[in-house]
Scaffold this motif. Structure first.
Motif, PDB file in Angstrom:
ATOM      1  N   ALA A   1       0.822  -1.221   0.000  1.00  0.00           N
ATOM      2  CA  ALA A   1       0.000   0.000   0.000  1.00  0.00           C
ATOM      3  C   ALA A   1       0.853   1.268   0.000  1.00  0.00           C
ATOM      4  N   GLU A   2       2.176   1.096  -0.020  1.00  0.00           N
ATOM      5  CA  GLU A   2       3.137   2.204  -0.038  1.00  0.00           C
ATOM      6  C   GLU A   2       3.084   3.036   1.238  1.00  0.00           C
ATOM      7  N   MET A   3       2.675   2.393   2.326  1.00  0.00           N
ATOM      8  CA  MET A   3       2.730   3.032   3.636  1.00  0.00           C
ATOM      9  C   MET A   3       4.084   2.762   4.291  1.00  0.00           C
ATOM     10  N   LEU A   4       4.726   1.688   3.866  1.00  0.00           N
ATOM     11  CA  LEU A   4       6.111   1.406   4.223  1.00  0.00           C
ATOM     12  C   LEU A   4       6.925   1.373   2.937  1.00  0.00           C
ATOM     13  N   HIS A   5       8.191   1.703   3.068  1.00  0.00           N
ATOM     14  CA  HIS A   5       9.078   1.731   1.906  1.00  0.00           C
ATOM     15  C   HIS A   5      10.335   0.933   2.229  1.00  0.00           C
ATOM     16  N   ALA A   6      10.760   0.093   1.294  1.00  0.00           N
ATOM     17  CA  ALA A   6      11.990  -0.672   1.473  1.00  0.00           C
ATOM     18  C   ALA A   6      13.169   0.196   1.073  1.00  0.00           C
ATOM     19  N   VAL A   7      13.944   0.672   2.064  1.00  0.00           N
ATOM     20  CA  VAL A   7      15.087   1.526   1.784  1.00  0.00           C
ATOM     21  C   VAL A   7      16.206   0.714   1.127  1.00  0.00           C
ATOM     22  N   LYS A   8      16.237  -0.566   1.436  1.00  0.00           N
ATOM     23  CA  LYS A   8      17.066  -1.532   0.722  1.00  0.00           C
ATOM     24  C   LYS A   8      16.395  -2.882   0.929  1.00  0.00           C
ATOM     25  N   ARG A   9      16.939  -3.910   0.331  1.00  0.00           N
ATOM     26  CA  ARG A   9      16.285  -5.202   0.382  1.00  0.00           C
ATOM     27  C   ARG A   9      16.033  -5.648   1.819  1.00  0.00           C
ATOM     28  N   GLY A  10      14.750  -5.799   2.142  1.00  0.00           N
ATOM     29  CA  GLY A  10      14.369  -6.346   3.435  1.00  0.00           C
ATOM     30  C   GLY A  10      14.399  -5.376   4.586  1.00  0.00           C
ATOM     31  N   LEU A  11      14.677  -4.083   4.346  1.00  0.00           N
ATOM     32  CA  LEU A  11      14.738  -3.091   5.408  1.00  0.00           C
ATOM     33  C   LEU A  11      13.700  -2.008   5.124  1.00  0.00           C
ATOM     34  N   TYR A  12      12.770  -1.799   6.065  1.00  0.00           N
ATOM     35  CA  TYR A  12      11.612  -0.940   5.814  1.00  0.00           C
ATOM     36  C   TYR A  12      11.597   0.271   6.735  1.00  0.00           C
ATOM     37  N   GLU A  13      11.017   1.361   6.194  1.00  0.00           N
ATOM     38  CA  GLU A  13      10.739   2.544   6.994  1.00  0.00           C
ATOM     39  C   GLU A  13       9.378   3.093   6.586  1.00  0.00           C
ATOM     40  N   VAL A  14       8.785   3.900   7.456  1.00  0.00           N
ATOM     41  CA  VAL A  14       7.466   4.449   7.176  1.00  0.00           C
ATOM     42  C   VAL A  14       7.577   5.573   6.142  1.00  0.00           C
ATOM     43  N   THR A  15       6.560   5.705   5.299  1.00  0.00           N
ATOM     44  CA  THR A  15       6.509   6.776   4.313  1.00  0.00           C
ATOM     45  C   THR A  15       5.659   7.926   4.844  1.00  0.00           C
ATOM     46  N   ASP A  16       5.703   9.068   4.146  1.00  0.00           N
ATOM     47  CA  ASP A  16       4.844  10.195   4.531  1.00  0.00           C
ATOM     48  C   ASP A  16       3.376   9.794   4.431  1.00  0.00           C
TER      49      ASP A  16
END
Length: 306
Positions: free
Chosen positions: A68-83
């Protein structure tokens, strides 16, 4: 507290990520465990296929939020929240409302969707079905698969039991011998019907026939339980034989089970109708494989996920 439902977990995971930390799935699972204060009992709860329930739900939440593009993978397998994820977390406090919004968002952002109207109609249909069943979003897809598998096996076991009851006692005596042979106890044969002395089958556990297993089979209707007198008769028929298996299509009275567990002269194993059909399914007796589903997952080693 108990493990949150899949619906609840989606919003919990999103709000966890609001702290700005970048997390792998494994780190998200551990952070959720600590945040919720899940007990050892909660963490040990598994699906029928052996998957930890809370880990399954956290993992699927990460997948849903990422799609849903609420989280973003900054690199493979590592996620951060999006705006966008932050805005959604601030907007929604009700887990169920967020769940439906999440499903709708995933459908709208799916590159293979066939148009907004169809997507909205499908979402509305699913919401209506959810309100009727009260189960939508309660469990993860893994749990749904496991539950369906269990239901199919339960239905199969009922069909097996009904088929056995429709056959004559001689068929059942052969069936229990066939089962023990499939289980690897040795070579077996039913005894002569007219002169079995209370023994319906004999399993030879070695080539010379030392230490055989005697078998008795009672094809009873479900409400006709096996009592202590039947077991005492079977024990008497064993003579010097030290191992006996009593198999029935019904069940055993509590007094019969207690007596058998304390019988000093032989080991008596009791198998009721439920256990019988479980073993038949496990050892492929009277059943055949209709279809095999292979459940695959992303190869974290290949993609570098932790």
């Amino acid at each position: 507290m108990s493990v949150p439902t899949q619906t609840e977990m989606d919003l919990i995971v999103l709000k966890l990520m609001l702290d700005g930390e970048k997390r792998t799935r494994a780190q998200a699972k551990e952070a959720i465990r600590q945040q919720l204060g899940l007990s050892e009992e909660d963490c040990s709860l598994k699906t029928s296929s052996g998957v930890r329930v809370y880990e399954s739900r956290v993992g699927w939440s990460v997948s849903y939020l990422s799609r849903a593009e609420m989280l973003h993978a900054v690199k493979r397998g590592l996620y951060e929240v999006t705006d966008f994820g932050r805005a959604c977390a601030e907007q929604y406090t009700d887990a169920k409302a967020f769940y439906y919004f999440l499903k709708k968002t995933i459908a709208e952002r799916n590159p293979w969707k066939h148009g907004g109207n169809e997507s909205e109609a499908q979402t509305s249909k699913e919401e209506n079905e959810a309100e009727q069943t009260g189960q939508e979003g309660e469990v993860s897809p893994q749990e749904q698969i496991d539950a369906a598998f269990t239901q199919l096996n339960d239905d199969l076991q009922e069909a097996l039991l009904q088929s056995i009851l429709e056959k004559d006692p001689t068929f059942f005596e052969q069936l229990v011998v066939d089962l023990l042979v499939k289980m690897g106890y040795g070579q077996g044969r039913p005894t002569q019907v007219s002169n079995d002395g209370g023994i319906d089958g004999i399993i030879a556990t070695d080539a010379l026939g030392f230490d055989p297993i005697y078998v008795q089979a009672k094809r009873y209707a479900p409400g006709n339980t096996v009592g202590r007198p039947e077991l005492q008769g079977f024990a008497g028929a064993l003579g010097s034989i030290s191992r006996g298996v009593f198999i029935t299509t019904s069940s055993f009275a509590k007094s019969a089970v207690e007596w058998a567990s304390h019988y000093p002269h032989a080991t008596l194993v009791l198998v009721d109708g439920k256990r019988l059909t479980e073993l038949m399914v496990q050892y492929d007796l009277g059943v055949s494989t209709e279809r095999v589903y292979r459940i695959k997952r992303l190869d974290g080693d290949y993609f570098g996920d932790e």
